[in-house]
Design a protein around this motif. Structure first.
Motif, PDB file in Angstrom:
ATOM      1  N   TYR A 184       0.833  -1.189   0.000  1.00  0.00           N
ATOM      2  CA  TYR A 184       0.000   0.000   0.000  1.00  0.00           C
ATOM      3  C   TYR A 184       0.874   1.248   0.000  1.00  0.00           C
ATOM      4  N   VAL A 185       0.310   2.339  -0.510  1.00  0.00           N
ATOM      5  CA  VAL A 185       1.005   3.626  -0.558  1.00  0.00           C
ATOM      6  C   VAL A 185       0.352   4.539   0.467  1.00  0.00           C
ATOM      7  N   ASP A 186       1.161   5.297   1.173  1.00  0.00           N
ATOM      8  CA  ASP A 186       0.657   6.236   2.167  1.00  0.00           C
ATOM      9  C   ASP A 186      -0.309   7.218   1.486  1.00  0.00           C
ATOM     10  N   PRO A 187      -1.582   7.236   1.908  1.00  0.00           N
ATOM     11  CA  PRO A 187      -2.563   8.114   1.252  1.00  0.00           C
ATOM     12  C   PRO A 187      -2.488   9.565   1.712  1.00  0.00           C
ATOM     13  N   THR A 188      -1.604   9.872   2.655  1.00  0.00           N
ATOM     14  CA  THR A 188      -1.542  11.219   3.220  1.00  0.00           C
ATOM     15  C   THR A 188      -1.251  12.276   2.157  1.00  0.00           C
ATOM     16  N   ILE A 189      -0.272  11.997   1.285  1.00  0.00           N
ATOM     17  CA  ILE A 189       0.106  12.972   0.261  1.00  0.00           C
ATOM     18  C   ILE A 189      -1.062  13.234  -0.692  1.00  0.00           C
ATOM     19  N   ALA A 190      -1.711  12.164  -1.145  1.00  0.00           N
ATOM     20  CA  ALA A 190      -2.854  12.315  -2.060  1.00  0.00           C
ATOM     21  C   ALA A 190      -3.996  13.057  -1.390  1.00  0.00           C
ATOM     22  N   PHE A 191      -4.219  12.762  -0.108  1.00  0.00           N
ATOM     23  CA  PHE A 191      -5.293  13.425   0.630  1.00  0.00           C
ATOM     24  C   PHE A 191      -5.019  14.918   0.752  1.00  0.00           C
ATOM     25  N   LYS A 192      -3.784  15.276   1.137  1.00  0.00           N
ATOM     26  CA  LYS A 192      -3.437  16.689   1.285  1.00  0.00           C
ATOM     27  C   LYS A 192      -3.544  17.431  -0.046  1.00  0.00           C
ATOM     28  N   GLU A 193      -3.124  16.780  -1.122  1.00  0.00           N
ATOM     29  CA  GLU A 193      -3.187  17.413  -2.447  1.00  0.00           C
ATOM     30  C   GLU A 193      -4.631  17.665  -2.863  1.00  0.00           C
ATOM     31  N   LYS A 194      -5.488  16.677  -2.647  1.00  0.00           N
ATOM     32  CA  LYS A 194      -6.907  16.831  -2.990  1.00  0.00           C
ATOM     33  C   LYS A 194      -7.546  17.915  -2.115  1.00  0.00           C
ATOM     34  N   TYR A 195      -7.162  17.950  -0.855  1.00  0.00           N
ATOM     35  CA  TYR A 195      -7.695  18.953   0.067  1.00  0.00           C
ATOM     36  C   TYR A 195      -7.301  20.358  -0.406  1.00  0.00           C
ATOM     37  N   LYS A 196      -6.014  20.511  -0.769  1.00  0.00           N
ATOM     38  CA  LYS A 196      -5.530  21.816  -1.244  1.00  0.00           C
ATOM     39  C   LYS A 196      -6.226  22.219  -2.537  1.00  0.00           C
ATOM     40  N   ASN A 197      -6.361  21.287  -3.483  1.00  0.00           N
ATOM     41  CA  ASN A 197      -7.023  21.586  -4.753  1.00  0.00           C
ATOM     42  C   ASN A 197      -8.485  21.964  -4.541  1.00  0.00           C
ATOM     43  N   SER A 198      -9.143  21.310  -3.605  1.00  0.00           N
ATOM     44  CA  SER A 198     -10.550  21.615  -3.314  1.00  0.00           C
ATOM     45  C   SER A 198     -10.687  23.020  -2.753  1.00  0.00           C
ATOM     46  N   LEU A 199      -9.770  23.406  -1.853  1.00  0.00           N
ATOM     47  CA  LEU A 199      -9.793  24.767  -1.314  1.00  0.00           C
ATOM     48  C   LEU A 199      -9.492  25.792  -2.402  1.00  0.00           C
ATOM     49  N   ASP A 200      -8.563  25.470  -3.290  1.00  0.00           N
ATOM     50  CA  ASP A 200      -8.222  26.382  -4.384  1.00  0.00           C
ATOM     51  C   ASP A 200      -9.429  26.628  -5.289  1.00  0.00           C
ATOM     52  N   LEU A 201     -10.199  25.585  -5.538  1.00  0.00           N
ATOM     53  CA  LEU A 201     -11.400  25.740  -6.369  1.00  0.00           C
ATOM     54  C   LEU A 201     -12.402  26.711  -5.751  1.00  0.00           C
ATOM     55  N   ASP A 246     -18.105  18.453  -1.577  1.00  0.00           N
ATOM     56  CA  ASP A 246     -18.388  17.113  -1.051  1.00  0.00           C
ATOM     57  C   ASP A 246     -17.174  16.545  -0.324  1.00  0.00           C
ATOM     58  N   PHE A 247     -15.985  16.817  -0.865  1.00  0.00           N
ATOM     59  CA  PHE A 247     -14.768  16.296  -0.239  1.00  0.00           C
ATOM     60  C   PHE A 247     -14.466  17.007   1.067  1.00  0.00           C
ATOM     61  N   LEU A 248     -14.756  18.306   1.133  1.00  0.00           N
ATOM     62  CA  LEU A 248     -14.425  19.100   2.322  1.00  0.00           C
ATOM     63  C   LEU A 248     -15.485  18.925   3.410  1.00  0.00           C
ATOM     64  N   SER A 249     -15.696  17.689   3.795  1.00  0.00           N
ATOM     65  CA  SER A 249     -16.649  17.380   4.858  1.00  0.00           C
ATOM     66  C   SER A 249     -16.030  17.695   6.220  1.00  0.00           C
ATOM     67  N   ASP A 250     -16.861  17.722   7.252  1.00  0.00           N
ATOM     68  CA  ASP A 250     -16.361  17.995   8.607  1.00  0.00           C
ATOM     69  C   ASP A 250     -15.293  16.974   9.000  1.00  0.00           C
ATOM     70  N   GLU A 251     -15.533  15.709   8.656  1.00  0.00           N
ATOM     71  CA  GLU A 251     -14.583  14.657   9.008  1.00  0.00           C
ATOM     72  C   GLU A 251     -13.251  14.854   8.305  1.00  0.00           C
ATOM     73  N   ASN A 252     -13.282  15.206   7.014  1.00  0.00           N
ATOM     74  CA  ASN A 252     -12.031  15.414   6.283  1.00  0.00           C
ATOM     75  C   ASN A 252     -11.308  16.681   6.744  1.00  0.00           C
ATOM     76  N   ILE A 253     -12.074  17.683   7.161  1.00  0.00           N
ATOM     77  CA  ILE A 253     -11.447  18.896   7.712  1.00  0.00           C
ATOM     78  C   ILE A 253     -10.681  18.544   8.987  1.00  0.00           C
ATOM     79  N   GLU A 254     -11.320  17.768   9.859  1.00  0.00           N
ATOM     80  CA  GLU A 254     -10.666  17.358  11.105  1.00  0.00           C
ATOM     81  C   GLU A 254      -9.445  16.484  10.809  1.00  0.00           C
TER      82      GLU A 254
END
Length: 260
Positions: A184-201, A246-254
């Motif tokens: 498995y690959v650490d999903p942290t990097i992908a998660f942070k990138e998606k989070y940043k892109n979602s905020l940028d949008l 949809d991605f920026l849910s309360d759980e994903n923010i936390e």
């Protein structure tokens, strides 16, 4: 007796309209789906062409084909028709509900004296919009829960992978002893990138809280809603804005805040 007779006529008219509009909607949905499938297949074919396609297009024959009226018409159909067709279908559904519900209620009033829910087409139209908004809200919440579940599963798999000391390991813990050995690959990097892109949008800073996110989403969604914004790419941008929200849910923010 005259009211009951009139009521039956109104009911029959509503039923006939419903059948006709359902038939037109079905045909329109089939045509839009067909054109979309052809457009996807055509796009995949073009993508497979790669460099050969570029050389063809810069040749005299390529220019002739590209600017041929038949080619231009075909491109317009493949690009514009699905967009206009979707709007047309949406409008037909609105008309069907508004008119038939008004006529059905009018028929019930004439036949049995049952009080009509509303007195005008506009009020039925407003009810239809509220129903569609509620349906969209439920679908969005479902997508949001699904995304949260998928990310939770990815982090769970990574944590269990780490507990095995890294490297390949037997994934029998997943309930499938025949699954083999998995890495498995650490999903942290992908998660942070998606989070940043979602905020940028949404034009938000990295430390935005859930209230700022909700406010920014409402502004962006209103700006790019296809019913308001008539730009060709408005629907695509609106969908991306919805996906980001949809991605920026309360759980994903936390989860993101706990990573920093």
């Amino acid at each position: 007796m005259l009211d009951k007779f009139t009521g039956n006529i109104v009911y029959a008219t509503a039923r006939l309209l419903e059948i006709v509009l359902n038939f037109i909607i079905t045909i329109a949905e089939f045509m839009v789906g067909l054109v979309r499938s052809v457009a996807r297949a055509f796009g995949a074919l073009i993508g497979m062409g790669g460099c050969l396609l570029i050389f063809f297009l810069i040749s005299p024959l390529g220019w002739f084909v590209l600017f041929n009226p038949v080619t231009i018409t075909l491109i317009l159909i493949l690009v514009v028709f699905p967009i206009l067709g979707t709007k047309f279908i949406s409008y037909l559904k609105y008309i069907k509900y508004t008119v038939t519900e008004y006529l059905y209620d009018r028929a019930d009033f004439l036949i049995s004296g049952k009080k009509e829910e509303f007195k005008s087409f506009n009020e039925y139209g407003n009810k239809y919009r509220r129903m569609e908004e509620e349906k969209e809200r439920i679908e969005r919440e479902k997508r949001r829960r699904q995304q949260e579940k998928e990310w939770e599963e990815r982090f769970k798999q990574w944590n269990q992978y780490q507990n095995f000391g890294g490297g390949s390991y037997s994934s029998s813990w997943s309930g499938d002893p025949n699954y083999g050995r998995t890495s498995y690959v650490d999903p942290t990097i992908a998660f942070k990138e998606k989070y940043k892109n979602s905020l940028d949008l949404l034009d938000l800073p990295q430390n935005a809280d859930k209230y700022q996110i909700k406010l920014a989403y409402r502004k962006k969604a209103k700006k790019f809603h296809p019913d308001i914004n008539k730009a060709p790419d408005a629907t695509e941008k609106f969908q991306k804005i919805n996906d980001a929200y949809d991605f920026l849910s309360d759980e994903n923010i936390e989860r993101y805040q706990s990573m920093n």
